[in-house]
Write an enzyme that holds these catalytic residues in place. Structure first.
Site, PDB file in Angstrom:
ATOM      1  N   HIS A 143       0.833  -1.213   0.000  1.00 36.60           N
ATOM      2  CA  HIS A 143       0.000   0.000   0.000  1.00 36.60           C
ATOM      3  C   HIS A 143       0.866   1.260   0.000  1.00 36.60           C
ATOM      4  CE1 HIS A 143       1.040   0.727   4.229  1.00 36.60           C
ATOM      5  NE2 HIS A 143       0.859  -0.579   4.418  1.00 36.60           N
TER       6      HIS A 143
ATOM      7  N   GLU B  80      -2.737  -7.196   7.103  1.00 39.13           N
ATOM      8  CA  GLU B  80      -1.528  -6.869   7.850  1.00 39.13           C
ATOM      9  C   GLU B  80      -1.363  -7.809   9.050  1.00 39.13           C
ATOM     10  OE1 GLU B  80       1.409  -6.029   8.293  1.00 39.13           O
ATOM     11  OE2 GLU B  80       1.387  -3.830   8.274  1.00 39.13           O
TER      12      GLU B  80
END
Length: 315
Positions: free
Chosen positions: A17, A107
């Site tokens: 990201h 994550e």
């Protein structure tokens, strides 16, 4: 490309990201749940640039075969979904087969709201304990992430084997996985069968950095087709790992690399070349052990005899 490889994706591309509020200031994690952390303005621009690079990479690699398509997998976190949204600006609707939100590529879980001072102490402990096996209180270890990424990979292969995406064999397929730094490293570790020690040496990708696994002529995937040796070194790959990536460029699917040291050399010391040699070495070791036992018994016997002669009066 052989008929067996027609439905295999030409590339599996990992994208981290863009810059997030948490990357800019870790204090954001004390008041905002990790999944809700947003991209910064810079992160949004990084994601747009990543989309342009992806489009250029895919469209210019094989001008003679313009019929290429993309399928996206994305972590459910806001920062990865926003990254994908910005990447999508570079692609037309006809190029995108679809997208799937995939929780297993989220994550690493560091717990709930993060207290800065405690998190600093925890990360010091992680360095002492080892980055792969250390489990954050109320969270995950990299080993936990490895387990769910392994499950995701099984699903990804089923998507391919069962042609769940209904791919036209004449189209060049590309998978793009928009995820997180550690998750991407674990993905590569699982795919290329890297050891824990090798994982520990890997560096995190930068924001919106792209790492490309490309299908070689023999049907195996390699990082060395798109990336230079200097890039691989920067990522933390050892010379042996880089040599393995170069070998994979022309390796046939399912082929075994006999001299890959982390398949054998890191686990055994001087394996015998034949059964006979092995039996000979075992016999020698057995004789040496037997002689050592006899010598110890003889020494103990002499000590006992000396004690008896002294009858407790020796000083």
């Amino acid at each position: 490309m052989s008929p067996d490889n027609k439905l295999l994706p030409k590339r599996i591309i990992l994208v981290r990201h863009g810059e997030s509020e948490g990357n800019l200031d870790t204090a954001a994690y004390t008041t905002t749940p990790d999944p809700k952390i947003q991209l910064t303005e810079s992160g949004l621009l990084q994601a747009q640039e990543a989309g342009a690079r992806l489009h250029s990479l895919i469209s210019s690699s094989n001008p003679s075969s313009p019929e290429w398509r993309v399928y996206f997998y994305v972590s459910p976190y806001d920062r990865t979904r926003s990254t994908l949204r910005e990447i999508g600006r570079s692609f037309s609707r006809r190029r995108v087969i679809g997208v799937r939100e995939e929780c297993r590529i989220r994550e690493q879980d560091f717990g709930n709201f993060q207290v800065e001072e405690r998190m600093r102490e925890t990360k010091v402990d992680r360095e002492r304990f080892g980055r792969f096996f250390y489990r954050f209180p109320e969270g995950e270890s990299a080993a936990d992430v490895f387990d769910r990424v392994s499950s995701f990979l099984e699903s990804l292969w089923r998507d391919i084997d069962m042609n769940r995406l209904h791919i036209n064999p004449s189209h060049e397929l590309n998978f793009v996985i928009v995820s997180h730094g550690l998750t991407s490293r674990v993905f590569l570790m699982k795919w290329f069968k890297w050891t824990v020690e090798q994982f520990e040496a890997l560096n995190n990708p930068g924001n919106s950095e792209i790492r490309v696994m490309e299908l070689g002529q023999g049907g195996d995937y390699s990082l060395a087709i798109h990336h230079t040796e200097e890039e691989l070194e920067k990522w933390g790959l050892s010379p042996e790992m880089i040599a393995d990536q170069k070998w994979r460029v022309n390796a046939h699917k399912g082929e075994w690399k006999e001299d890959c040291k982390w398949y054998f050399g890191d686990f055994f010391h001087d394996l015998a070349d034949s059964d006979k040699e092995c039996e000979t070495e075992a016999a020698v070791e057995e004789r040496e052990v037997h002689e050592e036992v006899e010598n110890n018994m003889l020494t103990n016997s002499e000590d006992n005899n000396e004690d008896e002669l002294c009858n407790g009066q020796c000083s």
